[in-house]
Design a protein around this motif. Sequence first.
Motif, PDB file in Angstrom:
ATOM      1  N   ASP A   9       0.826  -1.218   0.000  1.00 20.44           N
ATOM      2  CA  ASP A   9       0.000   0.000   0.000  1.00 20.44           C
ATOM      3  C   ASP A   9       0.858   1.265   0.000  1.00 20.44           C
ATOM      4  O   ASP A   9       2.059   1.230   0.260  1.00 20.44           O
ATOM      5  CB  ASP A   9      -0.886   0.025   1.252  1.00 20.44           C
ATOM      6  N   SER A  11       0.828   4.364   2.312  1.00 24.66           N
ATOM      7  CA  SER A  11       0.326   5.107   3.470  1.00 24.66           C
ATOM      8  C   SER A  11       0.928   6.497   3.320  1.00 24.66           C
ATOM      9  O   SER A  11       2.141   6.668   3.401  1.00 24.66           O
ATOM     10  CB  SER A  11       0.775   4.447   4.775  1.00 24.66           C
ATOM     11  N   CYS A  16       6.064   3.961   5.929  1.00 27.69           N
ATOM     12  CA  CYS A  16       6.025   2.502   5.891  1.00 27.69           C
ATOM     13  C   CYS A  16       5.675   2.085   4.470  1.00 27.69           C
ATOM     14  O   CYS A  16       5.473   2.941   3.605  1.00 27.69           O
ATOM     15  CB  CYS A  16       5.007   1.948   6.903  1.00 27.69           C
ATOM     16  N   SER A  17       5.616   0.813   4.246  1.00 24.87           N
ATOM     17  CA  SER A  17       5.258   0.232   2.946  1.00 24.87           C
ATOM     18  C   SER A  17       5.918   0.990   1.774  1.00 24.87           C
ATOM     19  O   SER A  17       7.117   1.191   1.782  1.00 24.87           O
ATOM     20  CB  SER A  17       3.741   0.062   2.807  1.00 24.87           C
ATOM     21  N   HIS A  43      -0.878   4.932   8.009  1.00 20.77           N
ATOM     22  CA  HIS A  43      -1.003   3.495   8.296  1.00 20.77           C
ATOM     23  C   HIS A  43      -2.078   3.280   9.359  1.00 20.77           C
ATOM     24  O   HIS A  43      -2.601   4.249   9.937  1.00 20.77           O
ATOM     25  CB  HIS A  43       0.352   2.887   8.667  1.00 20.77           C
ATOM     26  N   THR A  44      -2.376   2.031   9.632  1.00 18.16           N
ATOM     27  CA  THR A  44      -3.575   1.723  10.434  1.00 18.16           C
ATOM     28  C   THR A  44      -3.355   1.826  11.944  1.00 18.16           C
ATOM     29  O   THR A  44      -4.253   1.486  12.709  1.00 18.16           O
ATOM     30  CB  THR A  44      -4.095   0.315  10.088  1.00 18.16           C
ATOM     31  N   MET A  45      -2.181   2.292  12.364  1.00 10.18           N
ATOM     32  CA  MET A  45      -1.971   2.498  13.798  1.00 10.18           C
ATOM     33  C   MET A  45      -2.594   3.824  14.264  1.00 10.18           C
ATOM     34  O   MET A  45      -2.739   4.069  15.445  1.00 10.18           O
ATOM     35  CB  MET A  45      -0.487   2.475  14.152  1.00 10.18           C
ATOM     36  N   TYR A  79       2.701  -5.353   3.209  1.00  9.41           N
ATOM     37  CA  TYR A  79       1.330  -5.316   3.739  1.00  9.41           C
ATOM     38  C   TYR A  79       0.318  -5.551   2.611  1.00  9.41           C
ATOM     39  O   TYR A  79       0.292  -4.828   1.617  1.00  9.41           O
ATOM     40  CB  TYR A  79       1.107  -3.943   4.363  1.00  9.41           C
ATOM     41  N   VAL A 107       3.377  -9.276   6.445  1.00  7.37           N
ATOM     42  CA  VAL A 107       3.044  -8.232   7.422  1.00  7.37           C
ATOM     43  C   VAL A 107       1.602  -8.381   7.896  1.00  7.37           C
ATOM     44  O   VAL A 107       0.670  -8.226   7.094  1.00  7.37           O
ATOM     45  CB  VAL A 107       3.189  -6.838   6.757  1.00  7.37           C
ATOM     46  N   HIS A 213       6.925   2.346  14.142  1.00  5.25           N
ATOM     47  CA  HIS A 213       6.178   1.788  13.041  1.00  5.25           C
ATOM     48  C   HIS A 213       6.987   1.897  11.746  1.00  5.25           C
ATOM     49  O   HIS A 213       7.705   2.856  11.548  1.00  5.25           O
ATOM     50  CB  HIS A 213       4.875   2.570  12.908  1.00  5.25           C
ATOM     51  N   ASP A 217       9.267  -2.748   7.388  1.00  8.87           N
ATOM     52  CA  ASP A 217       9.275  -2.513   5.935  1.00  8.87           C
ATOM     53  C   ASP A 217      10.640  -1.992   5.484  1.00  8.87           C
ATOM     54  O   ASP A 217      11.103  -2.308   4.380  1.00  8.87           O
ATOM     55  CB  ASP A 217       8.178  -1.511   5.543  1.00  8.87           C
TER      56      ASP A 217
HETATM   57  O1  PXL Z   1       4.358  -1.293   8.320  1.00  8.33           O
HETATM   58  C1  PXL Z   1       3.398  -2.208   7.984  1.00  8.33           C
HETATM   59  C2  PXL Z   1       2.127  -1.570   7.509  1.00  8.33           C
HETATM   60  C3  PXL Z   1       2.018  -1.149   6.198  1.00  8.33           C
HETATM   61  N1  PXL Z   1       0.923  -0.545   5.732  1.00  8.33           N
HETATM   62  C4  PXL Z   1      -0.134  -0.323   6.531  1.00  8.33           C
HETATM   63  C5  PXL Z   1      -0.092  -0.711   7.860  1.00  8.33           C
HETATM   64  C6  PXL Z   1       1.043  -1.367   8.360  1.00  8.33           C
HETATM   65  C7  PXL Z   1       1.069  -1.848   9.733  1.00  8.33           C
HETATM   66  O2  PXL Z   1       0.163  -1.715  10.495  1.00  8.33           O
HETATM   67  O3  PXL Z   1      -1.127  -0.419   8.651  1.00  8.33           O
HETATM   68  C8  PXL Z   1      -1.351   0.344   5.978  1.00  8.33           C
END
Ligand code: PXL
Length: 277
Positions: A9, A11, A16-17, A43-45, A79, A107, A213, A217
């Motif tokens: 994805d 984000s 990340c990703s 991201h989803t945190m 992810y 992931v 976070h 990745d």
């Molecule tokens: O880092 C891993 C990751 C990648 N992309 C999304 C995430 C996460 C981990 O939660 O939420 C959207």
Amino acid sequence: MKRIATIQDISCLGKCSLTVALPIISAMGVECCVVPTAVLSTHTMFTGYTFRDLTDDMPDIAAHWVKEGFRFDALYTGYLGSERQLSIVKDYFDAFGKDAVKVVDPVMADNGKLYAGFTPEFALNMAKLCGSADIIMPNLTEAAYMLSRPYVGSGYDEAYIKELLKRLADLGAGTAMLTGVSFSEKEIGIMSYCAGTDTFESYFHHKVNASYHGTGDIFASVVTGGLMRGLTLQESYCLAADYTADCIRRTSDDPDGIRYGVYFEAEIPNLLKRLEK
Ligand code: PXL
């Protein structure tokens, strides 16, 4: 120049990703093509993030690439958000994987828990995708879910890790790595198993007492980039582990790191210095 296609994805904020895979792999001198699976505001945190699903575009991108005859040296997945995406990634492996190293970072979980939105059934389907890969790199939680075993987060010994690695390799990937392995308070690292040669390797370094976070990745991107630069698997994960730890150390006195992610950009010159050695 070696060419990777990475499937994960975007984000938009949160390092990340794809927003780490693309700059890191490019900086390592390896072409990085992207298959964005979704666009999220973060991201989803975080809570309240936007989410635009791009699953329907994935087969169309593959179909166009097949028509053009594009080739890749590696396919690297991070992810993935749904069982349908897992199945489409398998189609990418079938279409482009014959001469490519297929790297799956499954992931979906950490610290004994699945991330929001994932189910134990998803983990079993991820295990199937891992069976079509060449190299997989779960952490201990992801390994436990994929093997339907209880999560053991501490107090294990080397025999336990070796057994897990063999079971992971039995899923079908020739090579399995386990990340976040720790036999002592002070050290953490990676153990790997290659079924072809029936050999184990490992790398341990000082534990850095901070967690951010996106670092998984960053690690996986450097491993894949390192392989493309001709490093062995063990050389790649040593480089990746040291770089990731340096990114964390560099960020650890900035409270904003928790929200924005680690300063991976600032450590890129050091990553390249080590890569050129
Ligand atoms: O880092 C891993 C990751 C990648 N992309 C999304 C995430 C996460 C981990 O939660 O939420 C959207």
